[in-house]
Design an enzyme around this catalytic site. Structure first.
Site, PDB file in Angstrom:
ATOM      1  NE  ARG A   1      10.889   1.911  -0.714  1.00 54.79           N
ATOM      2  CZ  ARG A   1       9.775   1.484  -0.155  1.00 54.79           C
ATOM      3  NH1 ARG A   1       9.820   0.861   1.004  1.00 54.79           N
ATOM      4  NH2 ARG A   1       8.620   1.666  -0.741  1.00 54.79           N
TER       5      ARG A   1
ATOM      6  CD  GLU B   1      -1.778  -0.761   9.149  1.00 51.05           C
ATOM      7  OE1 GLU B   1      -2.902  -1.046   9.640  1.00 51.05           O
ATOM      8  OE2 GLU B   1      -1.647  -0.127   8.085  1.00 51.05           O
TER       9      GLU B   1
ATOM     10  CG  ASN C   1       6.144  -1.158   7.324  1.00 47.06           C
ATOM     11  OD1 ASN C   1       5.273  -1.154   6.448  1.00 47.06           O
ATOM     12  ND2 ASN C   1       7.039  -0.191   7.432  1.00 47.06           N
TER      13      ASN C   1
ATOM     14  CB  ALA D   1       3.575  -1.988  -1.648  1.00 48.94           C
TER      15      ALA D   1
ATOM     16  NE  ARG E   1       4.726   8.429   0.942  1.00 48.91           N
ATOM     17  CZ  ARG E   1       5.412   7.296   0.801  1.00 48.91           C
ATOM     18  NH1 ARG E   1       5.480   6.429   1.796  1.00 48.91           N
ATOM     19  NH2 ARG E   1       6.023   7.042  -0.343  1.00 48.91           N
TER      20      ARG E   1
ATOM     21  N   PRO F   1       7.667  -5.815   1.433  1.00 54.53           N
ATOM     22  CG  PRO F   1       6.161  -5.457  -0.299  1.00 54.53           C
ATOM     23  CD  PRO F   1       6.253  -6.028   1.083  1.00 54.53           C
ATOM     24  CG  ASN F   2      10.175  -2.560  -2.573  1.00 53.54           C
ATOM     25  OD1 ASN F   2      10.998  -3.094  -3.333  1.00 53.54           O
ATOM     26  ND2 ASN F   2       8.888  -2.463  -2.889  1.00 53.54           N
TER      27      ASN F   2
ATOM     28  CE1 TYR G   1       8.713   4.549   3.325  1.00 52.35           C
ATOM     29  CE2 TYR G   1       9.849   4.793   1.214  1.00 52.35           C
ATOM     30  CZ  TYR G   1       8.691   4.569   1.937  1.00 52.35           C
ATOM     31  OH  TYR G   1       7.503   4.357   1.286  1.00 52.35           O
TER      32      TYR G   1
ATOM     33  CG  HIS H   1       2.423   2.237   7.533  1.00 50.57           C
ATOM     34  ND1 HIS H   1       2.694   1.306   6.553  1.00 50.57           N
ATOM     35  CD2 HIS H   1       1.187   1.964   7.978  1.00 50.57           C
ATOM     36  CE1 HIS H   1       1.650   0.515   6.415  1.00 50.57           C
ATOM     37  NE2 HIS H   1       0.704   0.890   7.269  1.00 50.57           N
TER      38      HIS H   1
HETATM   39  C1  DQA Z   1       5.365   2.150   4.134  1.00 48.24           C
HETATM   40  C2  DQA Z   1       4.312   2.973   3.394  1.00 48.24           C
HETATM   41  C3  DQA Z   1       3.791   2.212   2.184  1.00 48.24           C
HETATM   42  O1  DQA Z   1       2.822   2.986   1.516  1.00 48.24           O
HETATM   43  C4  DQA Z   1       4.923   1.907   1.236  1.00 48.24           C
HETATM   44  O2  DQA Z   1       4.448   1.120   0.157  1.00 48.24           O
HETATM   45  C5  DQA Z   1       6.086   1.283   1.884  1.00 48.24           C
HETATM   46  C6  DQA Z   1       6.494   1.723   3.212  1.00 48.24           C
HETATM   47  C7  DQA Z   1       6.001   2.945   5.299  1.00 48.24           C
HETATM   48  O3  DQA Z   1       6.598   2.306   6.150  1.00 48.24           O
HETATM   49  O4  DQA Z   1       5.927   4.177   5.332  1.00 48.24           O
HETATM   50  O5  DQA Z   1       6.790   0.471   1.276  1.00 48.24           O
HETATM   51  O6  DQA Z   1       4.736   1.007   4.690  1.00 48.24           O
END
Ligand code: DQA
Length: 141
Positions: A17, A95, A71, A74, A104, A9-10, A22, A97
C-alpha cells in the site's frame, strides 16, 4: 510485560500500500523482528479492518495487558467509539502512526484518540511502533 499492537484498516496491506508513504516492508516481517528485538516482552498483534472488532479487542485486553500500541489508521480521524473504548479500559494506550499525519491532508490532523492516550508517536515509519514499545519499557523501569 505484556503488550499488544492493534492495527486498524488497510494496515494489512503494508508493503503493498502506497510504499512511498508507508514503506515496502510487510507488517508480518517487521513484527518478527520486533519480537526478537524485545525478547523479554510478550508482544501480541491484532489487525482488523472493522471498527467494532478493534473496540472488542481493546475491551478484551484492556484490563490485563500492560500496554496497547494502537494505530487505528483512518478510524483515528473518525471514531468516537474507539476513543471511548481507549478511555474505558485500565490499560494505557500509545497512539502510533507510520506517517507524519500533520504533514499530510487537513483531515488527518484531527485525532479522536490523542486526547485520551498516554502518548503519541508518529512520523518515524515502522520504527514508530518500536519507539512506542520502548516508551512502555522505560516507564516500567
Ligand atoms: C496512518 C495515518 C492515517 O491517516 C491513515 O488513514 C492510515 C495510516 C499512519 O500510520 O500513518 O491508514 O495511521
Amino acid at each position: 510485560m505484556k503488550l499488544i499492537i492493534i492495527n486498524g484498516p488497510n494496515l494489512n496491506l503494508l508493503g503493498k500500500r502506497e510504499p512511498e508513504i508507508y514503506g515496502a516492508t510487510t507488517f508480518d516481517d517487521y513484527f518478527i523482528g520486533l519480537q526478537s528485538k524485545f525478547g523479554t516482552v510478550q508482544l501480541d498483534y491484532f489487525q482488523s479492518n472493522i471498527e467494532g472488532e478493534l473496540i472488542d479487542k481493546i475491551q478484551e485486553v484492556g484490563f490485563t495487558y500492560d500496554g496497547i500500541i494502537l494505530n487505528a489508521a483512518a478510524y483515528t480521524h473518525t471514531s468516537v467509539g474507539i476513543a471511548d473504548a481507549v478511555k474505558a479500559v485500565a490499560t494505557p494506550t500509545v497512539e502510533v502512526h507510520i506517517s507524519n499525519t500533520f504533514s499530510r491532508e487537513d483531515f488527518r490532523h484531527q485525532s479522536f484518540l490523542s486526547p485520551v492516550v498516554k502518548g503519541l508517536v508518529l512520523g518515524f515509519g515502522l520504527q514508530s511502533y518500536d519507539l512506542a514499545i520502548q516508551s512502555f519499557l522505560a516507564g516500567a523501569e
